[in-house]
Design an enzyme around this catalytic site. Sequence first.
Site, PDB file in Angstrom:
ATOM      1  N   GLY A  93       0.816  -1.212   0.000  1.00  0.00           N
ATOM      2  CA  GLY A  93       0.000   0.000   0.000  1.00  0.00           C
ATOM      3  C   GLY A  93       0.845   1.254   0.000  1.00  0.00           C
ATOM      4  O   GLY A  93       2.025   1.238   0.344  1.00  0.00           O
ATOM      5  N   THR A 144       5.600   4.194   1.457  1.00  0.00           N
ATOM      6  CA  THR A 144       5.157   2.998   0.754  1.00  0.00           C
ATOM      7  C   THR A 144       5.512   1.769   1.581  1.00  0.00           C
ATOM      8  O   THR A 144       6.617   1.673   2.115  1.00  0.00           O
ATOM      9  CB  THR A 144       5.827   2.903  -0.626  1.00  0.00           C
ATOM     10  OG1 THR A 144       5.532   4.082  -1.372  1.00  0.00           O
ATOM     11  CG2 THR A 144       5.324   1.689  -1.396  1.00  0.00           C
ATOM     12  N   ASP A 181      -2.135   9.850  13.099  1.00  0.00           N
ATOM     13  CA  ASP A 181      -2.677   9.629  11.753  1.00  0.00           C
ATOM     14  C   ASP A 181      -3.640   8.444  11.770  1.00  0.00           C
ATOM     15  O   ASP A 181      -3.508   7.503  10.988  1.00  0.00           O
ATOM     16  CB  ASP A 181      -1.542   9.389  10.761  1.00  0.00           C
ATOM     17  CG  ASP A 181      -1.994   9.569   9.304  1.00  0.00           C
ATOM     18  OD1 ASP A 181      -3.030  10.226   9.080  1.00  0.00           O
ATOM     19  OD2 ASP A 181      -1.324   9.041   8.400  1.00  0.00           O
TER      20      ASP A 181
END
Length: 649
Positions: free
Chosen positions: A335, A341, A452
Site C-alpha cells: 500500500g 510505501t 494519523d
Amino acid sequence: MEFSFSRLLLFCLQALWALAAAADVPAARGRPAGCATRCGDVDVPYPFGLEPRCAINDGFWLNCTTPVGHATPTLQYINVEVTKISVEDGKAWLKTWMSRQCYNQSTNQVFQNNAWIGFAGSPYVLSADDNMVIVLGCRSMAYMLSDAYIIGCMSTCHEDVPLRNGSCSGNAGCCQADLPRGVQYYQGFFNDFYNTSEIWRRTPCNYVTVMESAAFTFSTTYLTSTVFYDTEDGRTPVVMEWGIARQTCEQAKINKTTPYACVSNHSDCVDNDYAGYRCRERRKLHRIKERYFRQHGGLLLFEEMKSQQGVAFKIFSEEELQQATNKFDEQQVLGHGGHGTVYKGVLKSDTEIAVKRCMTIDEQQKKEFGKEMLILSQINHRNIVKLLGCCLEVEVPILVYEFIPNGTLFDLIHQNHSRYISLDTRLRIAYESAEALAYLHSCASPPILHGDVKSTNILLDGDYTAKVSDFGASILAPNDKSQFVTVVQGTCGYLDPEYMQTYQLTDKSDVYSFGVVLLELLTRKKAFNLEGPEHDRSLSMRFLYAMKENKLEDILDDQIKNSENTEYLEEIADLARRCLEMSGMNRPSMKEVADKLDRLRKIIKHPWAHENPEELDSLLGEPSTVTSTSTTGNFSIAKKAAMGLESGR
C-alpha cells in the site's frame, strides 16, 4: 474549513519519460549534430532539446522564447520557466506560482489566489531535500494540500519580538515546514480565520509557497509591502527531482526497449520510489550510508539496546531489506500512504515482514529517532502491529513491522460493497482499535500519540482481529506546551480541526480521527471524497448535518439498517458525534470510547440479558438505574443508563 477550487491557478506539466544520463548513454543515443545547447543563460543538456529531433522524446522538447517585455530569451516547458537543468544530480529548477491572501481596503474584503501545481503522470517529483513549505505573514495560517496529505504552519508577529532579516527558522512573521517525499502536486490555501483585515496597514498580505530552501532569505519588507510578490512576479524557484526512467534498477536492466544507463564500472544503480532509478559513484554511496547511520542515531541506539537486555529489536542493513523485498519490487507493494510505501518482505528465516519506506523525517525526529524507536519497540498489545526493527543507513529510515495478512479496514469496507459485514463485526473492530489507542494514550510509558488514525492504518489479521499500525506520524506525548509540534500534517477527512487551528497535537486529536473511522464503519462511505459535490466531500460534515436534521438513517449503510439495530446505531452515532466535537475538551478519552463500545458489544451479543436486569448489570459491570425491563422502552432506558450514554454523563 472551506476553500474554493474555482479560484485555483492551475497548470500541469505533461508526462516526461525515459530520461538518460548523458555520461552513461551510448553515443548512438546522444544528441544529433547541429542541435542548439543553450537558451539565453541556461544550458540545455541532453536528453532535453530545443527541437523535436534534439530531445530524447517529445516530453523533453523545451521552448526558447523571448516573453513580452524581456530583453533575453527564456527556457520554458509549456508556460513554466526552466532556469537550470542538472543531469549529474537528476534535478531541474523551475519557477512556480505562490499563493497569497490580501486585504483590499477599497472593497473591505479579503481576497486570495490559491496556486495549484501538478506533475501527475510524470517522473518529476518535488525534492523533499531542497524545498520547504514557506508561510509569510503576521496573522497567517496556511497549508499545502497534496494527495490526501496536509502540511503547513502558523506565522505570527508579536509587538515585543522584533522582526529581523535572515533565516525563517525561529523568526517572527515567517514559518516553514518540511515537504513530504514523493509529492507530485500541491495546492496552497489559507485558513480564512487568520487574515490581514485588521493589520493591513502594517502587513497587507500573507503568502504560502513551496520553494527552494537555499533560495529563500527572510526580509521584513516581505511583510510591510507587496515586494515579495511584485519582485518575483508571483513566482518562486522550486527544485524537481527526475529519474532516468520510471523503472526500478532491476526493471531497467531487463528492459529491452530502452538502454540501461548505469553501465560505468564506477557507478551503482540507486532506486528512487517516486522518480525512477539513477546512477551514483560507488565510493560516495558508502560514505553517504555511514553519514545517514550516524545522523539517525544509530550509534546511540546500539548502546541503548546493549544496556536493555532482551529487547526484541533489530537494526537491518539496506541490503537485507533489498533481498527481503526483491529489491523493493512493485509487485511487493502492500500500500501507499501519506507517509510512505509499504512492501511485503520475507527474511532469510522465512519470517514475513512489512517494510515501510518513509517519505520524510524532520530535524527534530532525526535527533530523537533512535530513542523513539526503542520506546516504540517495547509496545506489546494484541491490537497493535509490532515494530520489529529499522534500517538507518538510508536517507529516510526504513521501518520493519510484523506482517498482517488480511489487508486494511479501508479495503474491507470500501473495496467490495456487496460483501456483507455484520454490525457485530464492525463494532468488534471499532472496539479493538479503540482499545489499542487507549493503550497508547494511557498505558505506554511515555504516552504515545498516533497522529494519523484512519481506516488504512487499521490492519486485519488472519482472524480479522484489528491491529493499529503506522506510527509514521506518531510522537511521544509532550510534557509541556513548549514541546507541541509547530506544523500541521495529517490526512484529509480525518484531521482534527482544533489541531489545524492550534498546532497542538493531543490525545483528543486521535479521538477525532477515530470518530471518522466510526463513521466509515456506520456508513461505508469514505472520509473524504474530492469527486463529490463540495458540501458532501467531508464525511464528518455530512454526518453532523444529518444528525442535526434528524436524518441519520439517510447516510447509514443499508446492510445494518433494520428495526432491531436502530437503537444501537443511534447510540454508536451519538458516540461518534461526541468524538467529533470541535473542542477537544468536549470529546471523550479513548479509554471512555473503548469502554462504551465494549458495553454495547456485550448487549448486542447477549440479547437474552435484555429481559433480566441482574444479568444485564453483570454484563455491563455496573448497576442499572431501572428495576423493570418488561418493555422495550424500559430496556432502552436501562441500557442507556448502564452504558453512560445519557446526556450529561
